[in-house]
Design an enzyme around this catalytic site. Structure first.
Site, short mmCIF file in Angstrom:
data_model
loop_
_atom_site.label_atom_id
_atom_site.label_comp_id
_atom_site.label_asym_id
_atom_site.label_seq_id
_atom_site.Cartn_x
_atom_site.Cartn_y
_atom_site.Cartn_z
N LYS A 1 5.83 3.46 1.31
CA LYS A 1 4.91 4.53 0.96
C LYS A 1 3.62 3.99 0.31
O LYS A 1 3.55 2.83 -0.08
CB LYS A 1 5.61 5.52 0.04
CG LYS A 1 6.77 6.26 0.73
CD LYS A 1 7.41 7.26 -0.21
CE LYS A 1 8.52 8.04 0.47
NZ LYS A 1 9.10 9.04 -0.45
N ARG B 1 13.61 0.80 -5.18
CA ARG B 1 13.01 1.83 -6.04
C ARG B 1 13.05 1.45 -7.51
O ARG B 1 12.10 1.72 -8.25
CB ARG B 1 13.66 3.18 -5.79
CG ARG B 1 13.24 3.76 -4.44
CD ARG B 1 13.90 5.08 -4.16
NE ARG B 1 13.35 5.71 -2.97
CZ ARG B 1 14.07 6.43 -2.12
NH1 ARG B 1 15.36 6.61 -2.32
NH2 ARG B 1 13.49 6.97 -1.06
N ASN C 1 7.96 7.01 -4.96
CA ASN C 1 9.22 6.27 -5.02
C ASN C 1 9.33 5.14 -3.99
O ASN C 1 10.42 4.75 -3.61
CB ASN C 1 10.41 7.22 -4.96
CG ASN C 1 10.54 7.95 -3.64
OD1 ASN C 1 9.72 7.79 -2.74
ND2 ASN C 1 11.56 8.77 -3.52
N HIS D 1 10.79 5.37 2.12
CA HIS D 1 11.54 6.44 2.79
C HIS D 1 12.51 5.75 3.75
O HIS D 1 12.17 4.74 4.36
CB HIS D 1 10.59 7.33 3.60
CG HIS D 1 11.31 8.19 4.60
ND1 HIS D 1 11.78 9.45 4.29
CD2 HIS D 1 11.66 7.96 5.90
CE1 HIS D 1 12.38 9.95 5.37
NE2 HIS D 1 12.32 9.07 6.36
#
Length: 141
Positions: A11, A104, A114, A117
Site C-alpha cells: 500500500k 504489519r 497497514n 493487502h
C-alpha cells in the site's frame, strides 16, 4: 498443500517508506515466488471497484482515499499454501495486534495505513488477480 496464487498489494504508506524490497525478501524467504508485479497509482474508480465489497462500510471512503494517495506495488505470489502463508506474513489487520516480525508489525502505522493487502481465500484471489492482471500475464517459474 496445493500450489496457489494470491494477490498482494504493498500500500501507499509502505511504498513511501521505501520498504518494497524488504517486503519482497519476506515473500521469497517464505518460499513464495513473485510471478507478476507492477507499480500503479490507482484511480478513484479502480479503488472503488476493487474494494466494492466494502462500499456500505463506514470506512469505505477513507480506504479509497488512502489507496489513491500514492503509488502501490501489486504482485501475484505463488507457492504452496500461498494464501495462508501470505496472510501469516502480513499479520493482523491492526498493526498494534500483529505479531512481532510480521509485515504489519514492522512497517504499518495504523489499522488504516497497514502496509499490505492480501487475498483472503482462493475465490477472492482469482477475482483480485484478474482485476489487476486481466491479460493473465502471470508466469510460473
Amino acid at each position: 498443500m496445493a500450489i496457489e496464487r494470491t494477490l498482494s498489494i504493498i500500500k501507499p504508506d509502505a511504498v513511501a517508506k521505501n520498504v518494497i524490497g524488504q517486503i519482497y525478501s519476506r515473500f521469497e524467504g517464505a518460499g513464495l515466488k513473485i510471478v507478476a508485479s507492477r507499480m500503479a497509482h490507482l484511480s478513484r474508480a479502480d479503488a472503488e471497484k476493487f474494494y466494492a465489497v466494502h462500499a456500505a462500510r463506514p470506512f469505505f471512503k477513507d480506504l479509497v482515499d488512502f489507496m489513491i494517495s500514492g503509488p502501490v506495488m501489486i504482485q501475484v505470489l505463488e507457492g504452496e499454501g500461498a494464501i495462508l502463508k501470505n496472510r501469516d506474513l502480513m499479520g493482523a489487520t491492526d498493526p498494534k495486534k500483529a505479531e512481532k516480525g510480521t509485515i504489519r508489525a514492522d512497517f504499518a502505522d495504523s489499522i488504516d495505513a497497514n502496509a499490505v493487502h492480501g487475498s483472503d481465500a482462493a475465490e477472492t484471489a482469482a477475482v483480485e488477480i484478474a482485476f489487476f492482471f486481466p491479460e493473465m500475464n502471470v508466469y510460473s517459474r
